[in-house]
Design an enzyme around this catalytic site. Structure first.
Site, PDB file in Angstrom:
ATOM      1  N   ARG A 150      -0.944  22.354  13.500  1.00  0.00           N
ATOM      2  CA  ARG A 150      -2.455  22.131  13.637  1.00  0.00           C
ATOM      3  C   ARG A 150      -2.666  20.851  14.236  1.00  0.00           C
ATOM      4  O   ARG A 150      -1.857  19.663  14.105  1.00  0.00           O
ATOM      5  CB  ARG A 150      -3.158  22.369  12.469  1.00  0.00           C
ATOM      6  CG  ARG A 150      -2.457  21.424  11.290  1.00  0.00           C
ATOM      7  CD  ARG A 150      -3.465  21.503  10.264  1.00  0.00           C
ATOM      8  NE  ARG A 150      -2.734  21.128   9.092  1.00  0.00           N
ATOM      9  CZ  ARG A 150      -2.595  19.755   8.641  1.00  0.00           C
ATOM     10  NH1 ARG A 150      -3.350  18.997   9.255  1.00  0.00           N
ATOM     11  NH2 ARG A 150      -1.735  19.344   7.733  1.00  0.00           N
ATOM     12  N   LYS A 205      -3.134  11.221   2.061  1.00  0.00           N
ATOM     13  CA  LYS A 205      -2.999  10.277   3.158  1.00  0.00           C
ATOM     14  C   LYS A 205      -4.128   9.475   2.884  1.00  0.00           C
ATOM     15  O   LYS A 205      -5.153  10.139   2.743  1.00  0.00           O
ATOM     16  CB  LYS A 205      -2.627  10.599   4.387  1.00  0.00           C
ATOM     17  CG  LYS A 205      -1.311  11.157   4.485  1.00  0.00           C
ATOM     18  CD  LYS A 205      -1.131  11.892   6.152  1.00  0.00           C
ATOM     19  CE  LYS A 205       0.198  12.621   6.109  1.00  0.00           C
ATOM     20  NZ  LYS A 205       0.212  13.397   7.445  1.00  0.00           N
ATOM     21  N   ARG A 236      -9.647   6.276   5.940  1.00  0.00           N
ATOM     22  CA  ARG A 236     -10.420   7.621   5.529  1.00  0.00           C
ATOM     23  C   ARG A 236     -11.325   7.104   4.413  1.00  0.00           C
ATOM     24  O   ARG A 236     -10.727   6.798   3.406  1.00  0.00           O
ATOM     25  CB  ARG A 236      -9.530   8.544   4.796  1.00  0.00           C
ATOM     26  CG  ARG A 236      -8.353   9.132   5.821  1.00  0.00           C
ATOM     27  CD  ARG A 236      -7.787  10.429   5.142  1.00  0.00           C
ATOM     28  NE  ARG A 236      -6.610  10.656   6.179  1.00  0.00           N
ATOM     29  CZ  ARG A 236      -6.055  11.939   5.864  1.00  0.00           C
ATOM     30  NH1 ARG A 236      -6.333  12.593   4.955  1.00  0.00           N
ATOM     31  NH2 ARG A 236      -5.018  12.440   6.789  1.00  0.00           N
ATOM     32  N   LYS A 243      17.492  16.565  -1.528  1.00  0.00           N
ATOM     33  CA  LYS A 243      17.804  15.254  -2.234  1.00  0.00           C
ATOM     34  C   LYS A 243      16.632  14.412  -2.311  1.00  0.00           C
ATOM     35  O   LYS A 243      15.731  14.273  -1.220  1.00  0.00           O
ATOM     36  CB  LYS A 243      18.704  14.521  -1.232  1.00  0.00           C
ATOM     37  CG  LYS A 243      19.183  12.894  -1.854  1.00  0.00           C
ATOM     38  CD  LYS A 243      20.279  13.084  -2.801  1.00  0.00           C
ATOM     39  CE  LYS A 243      20.616  11.627  -3.420  1.00  0.00           C
ATOM     40  NZ  LYS A 243      21.091  11.744  -4.416  1.00  0.00           N
ATOM     41  N   GLU A 266       6.744  15.878  10.844  1.00  0.00           N
ATOM     42  CA  GLU A 266       6.778  14.783   9.739  1.00  0.00           C
ATOM     43  C   GLU A 266       8.460  14.440   9.109  1.00  0.00           C
ATOM     44  O   GLU A 266       9.389  15.260   9.357  1.00  0.00           O
ATOM     45  CB  GLU A 266       5.998  15.405   8.558  1.00  0.00           C
ATOM     46  CG  GLU A 266       4.724  15.803   8.680  1.00  0.00           C
ATOM     47  CD  GLU A 266       4.075  16.052   7.344  1.00  0.00           C
ATOM     48  OE1 GLU A 266       2.728  15.773   7.350  1.00  0.00           O
ATOM     49  OE2 GLU A 266       4.673  16.408   6.503  1.00  0.00           O
ATOM     50  N   ASN A 300       3.790  20.274  11.192  1.00  0.00           N
ATOM     51  CA  ASN A 300       2.348  20.729  10.870  1.00  0.00           C
ATOM     52  C   ASN A 300       1.863  21.512  12.170  1.00  0.00           C
ATOM     53  O   ASN A 300       1.721  20.752  13.094  1.00  0.00           O
ATOM     54  CB  ASN A 300       1.588  19.609  10.521  1.00  0.00           C
ATOM     55  CG  ASN A 300       1.735  18.928   8.979  1.00  0.00           C
ATOM     56  OD1 ASN A 300       1.704  17.767   8.602  1.00  0.00           O
ATOM     57  ND2 ASN A 300       1.905  19.978   8.021  1.00  0.00           N
TER      58      ASN A 300
HETATM   59  P1  ADP Z   1       3.252  19.309   1.570  1.00  0.00           P
HETATM   60  O1  ADP Z   1       3.275  20.206   2.652  1.00  0.00           O
HETATM   61  O2  ADP Z   1       2.994  19.800   0.499  1.00  0.00           O
HETATM   62  O3  ADP Z   1       2.480  18.043   1.953  1.00  0.00           O
HETATM   63  P2  ADP Z   1       5.793  17.774   2.182  1.00  0.00           P
HETATM   64  O4  ADP Z   1       7.083  18.394   2.245  1.00  0.00           O
HETATM   65  O5  ADP Z   1       5.140  17.304   3.340  1.00  0.00           O
HETATM   66  O6  ADP Z   1       4.891  18.686   1.348  1.00  0.00           O
HETATM   67  O7  ADP Z   1       5.943  16.467   1.350  1.00  0.00           O
HETATM   68  C1  ADP Z   1       5.036  15.829   0.773  1.00  0.00           C
HETATM   69  C2  ADP Z   1       5.110  14.268   0.447  1.00  0.00           C
HETATM   70  O8  ADP Z   1       6.288  14.287  -0.381  1.00  0.00           O
HETATM   71  C3  ADP Z   1       5.715  13.783   2.001  1.00  0.00           C
HETATM   72  O9  ADP Z   1       4.660  13.261   2.633  1.00  0.00           O
HETATM   73  C4  ADP Z   1       6.675  12.598   1.540  1.00  0.00           C
HETATM   74  O10 ADP Z   1       6.023  11.547   1.038  1.00  0.00           O
HETATM   75  C5  ADP Z   1       7.043  13.340   0.185  1.00  0.00           C
HETATM   76  N1  ADP Z   1       8.662  13.952   0.285  1.00  0.00           N
HETATM   77  C6  ADP Z   1       8.849  15.078   0.912  1.00  0.00           C
HETATM   78  N2  ADP Z   1      10.181  15.508   0.752  1.00  0.00           N
HETATM   79  C7  ADP Z   1      10.785  14.362   0.258  1.00  0.00           C
HETATM   80  C8  ADP Z   1      12.071  13.820  -0.328  1.00  0.00           C
HETATM   81  N3  ADP Z   1      12.963  14.687  -0.088  1.00  0.00           N
HETATM   82  N4  ADP Z   1      12.327  12.625  -0.755  1.00  0.00           N
HETATM   83  C9  ADP Z   1      11.341  12.010  -1.214  1.00  0.00           C
HETATM   84  N5  ADP Z   1       9.974  12.093  -0.910  1.00  0.00           N
HETATM   85  C10 ADP Z   1       9.396  13.417  -0.079  1.00  0.00           C
END
Ligand code: ADP
Length: 454
Positions: free
Chosen positions: A292, A237, A338, A201, A275, A290
């Site tokens: 690491r 970030k 950063r 979602k 996360e 993550n």
């Molecule tokens: P990556 O490993 O490519 O960084 P993530 O799964 O951590 O991928 O997602 C990256 C960013 O996308 C997250 O920091 C968040 O802000 C956003 N995000 C991830 N999943 C969702 C979701 N289901 N709905 C809205 N935003 C999302």
């Protein structure tokens, strides 16, 4: 404890690890590319070995050259830092085969957590709340349609092997699904040689809240609280803070407990980050782990007084954690900015501020050349204080004092950002940068005053 470790990284994080190793009486060997021959890590380590040309594929990602160097230099362990090989299960496994300790979790854990759909499944089965979505890898477009319909639009198509925001597509209506599914799959295949996809979602402009965990090889898992990393530019970030603003103590505890549970059920055994995304109603969902040390780890160090690199090295060496959840005391507030270079160039007139509550992690020096080959981050400013307002005033002072000539940076942007009313209120989400950045850019050059804050 290790006698000598190899550092398979560069820049500020290589320096951070060298400093910690010195305090622990561990010798360091740094590997470097020709582009980094005049860098501070090369000067600061006990030994430095050039392993290839500037291209990361031929140097910092060159697994065989790194392993060969570690063996030849008689290193007991390899610290991968962040980025590069830090979440590469194949590399961790090669280290294990050669009896070199990989300073991080086991290769098995890296691959388990790196397969995001697998990790999701493990979490779902063990009571960790994940974003509603598919339970298995999506095998066909037909199945994608069914799942998306069931969870309801908008949805987010994600690559199971994804990272850095790649292989992800937002879909708002069914008519766009086929096209987006195909694009996300192709992008995943090109970037990760794996096009397994899953669907979640899409939460609209959530907050990105992550929890720092520490775990050892004896099943102990400790949480050092959360960081809010919602201010992001293209999924990268830009600043991080701890504690996250406006969360009740109860919610904070719930998220932290959920991260401990995620660490326990996965059998986690190093430092790591869980996360989560937080929706408008403060529902939070696990998105990934993550495996690491992260760029933003000093924010947690500032409020917890725990040296995370030291802990990471200790648990990798097989020691038990010397801290328990009940001993963790989080105090005051910390924010990290950063600093990035927008252009390559040679650093001139460098002035790195310091003073009460200020920590700056950087590999810059006067005359240092910033090359275009690597990540543009050139410094991290971490400021702490008793209250958030104290931290913001201190950050402004630091950014006003900082001089980095020779390259263009984002210092002026970050300085003006501290005057944004929503930032001051601590009321922002992952949509903040996209929505507000042009306004903040238009303020550059203007003298903003504290009275404008309110
Ligand atoms: P990556 O490993 O490519 O960084 P993530 O799964 O951590 O991928 O997602 C990256 C960013 O996308 C997250 O920091 C968040 O802000 C956003 N995000 C991830 N999943 C969702 C979701 N289901 N709905 C809205 N935003 C999302």
């Amino acid at each position: 404890m290790f006698k000598r470790i190899l550092i398979a990284n560069r820049g500020e994080i290589a320096l951070r690890i060298i400093r910690c190793a010195r305090e622990m009486d561990i010798e360091t060997v740094v590997v470097y590319s020709t582009a980094d021959k005049d860098s501070l890590p090369v000067m600061g380590a006990n030994y430095a070995v050039c392993i290839g040309p500037e291209s990361p594929a031929k140097s910092y990602l060159n697994q065989d050259a790194i392993i060969e160097t570690a063996l030849r230099m008689e290193c007991d362990a390899i610290h991968p830092g962040y980025g590069f090989l830090s979440e590469n299960a194949e590399f961790a496994s090669k280290c294990e085969e050669h009896n070199i300790t990989f300073i991080g979790p086991s290769s098995e854990l890296i691959s388990k957590m790196g397969d995001k759909q697998e990790a999701r499944k493990l979490m779902m089965e063990n009571g960790v709340r994940v974003v509603p979505g598919s339970k298995e890898i999506i095998k066909s477009l037909k199945e994608a349609k069914e799942v998306a319909k069931e969870i309801g639009y908008p949805v987010l198509i994600k690559a199971s092997a994804g990272g850095g925001g790649r292989g992800m597509r937002k879909v708002f209506e069914e008519k766009d699904l086929a096209k987006m599914f195909k694009m996300a799959k192709a992008e995943a295949k090109a970037a990760f040689a794996n096009d397994d996809m899953y669907i979640e979602k899409l939460v609209i402009n959530p907050r990105h809240i992550e929890v720092q965990i520490l775990a050892d090889k004896y099943g102990n898992v400790v949480s050092l609280g959360e960081r809010d990393c919602s201010i992001q530019k293209n999924n990268q970030k830009m600043l991080e803070e701890s504690p996250a603003c406006g969360l009740s103590d109860e919610k904070r505890r719930e998220i932290s407990d959920m991260a401990i549970l995620a660490g326990k059920v996965s059998g986690y055994n190093s430092v790591g980050t869980c996360e989560f995304i937080l929706d408008k109603d403060e529902n939070f969902y696990f998105i990934e782990m993550n495996t690491r040390i992260q760029v933003e780890h000093p924010v947690t160090e500032a409020v917890s007084d725990v040296d995370l690199i030291r802990q990471q090295i200790r648990v990798a060496a097989g020691l038990k954690l010397d801290i328990k959840n009940e001993d963790v005391e989080l105090r005051g507030h910390a924010i990290e900015f950063r600093i990035c270079a927008k252009t390559p160039g040679v650093i001139k007139n460098l002035h790195i501020p310091s003073g009460f509550g200020v920590r700056i992690e950087t590999h810059l020096y006067n005359g240092y050349e910033i090359t275009p080959f690597y990540d543009p981050m050139i410094a991290k400013v971490i400021v702490r204080g008793r209250s958030r307002l104290e931290v913001i005033r201190r950050l402004r002072r630091v950014l006003e004092e900082m001089v980095i000539d020779g390259v263009e940076t984002n210092v002026a942007f970050l300085h003006q950002l501290t005057y944004h009313p929503d930032f001051l209120k601590g009321s922002y989400d992952t949509g903040f940068y996209e929505k507000e950045h042009s306004k903040i850019e238009s303020w550059i050059g203007e003298v903003l005053t504290l009275s404008k804050d309110a």
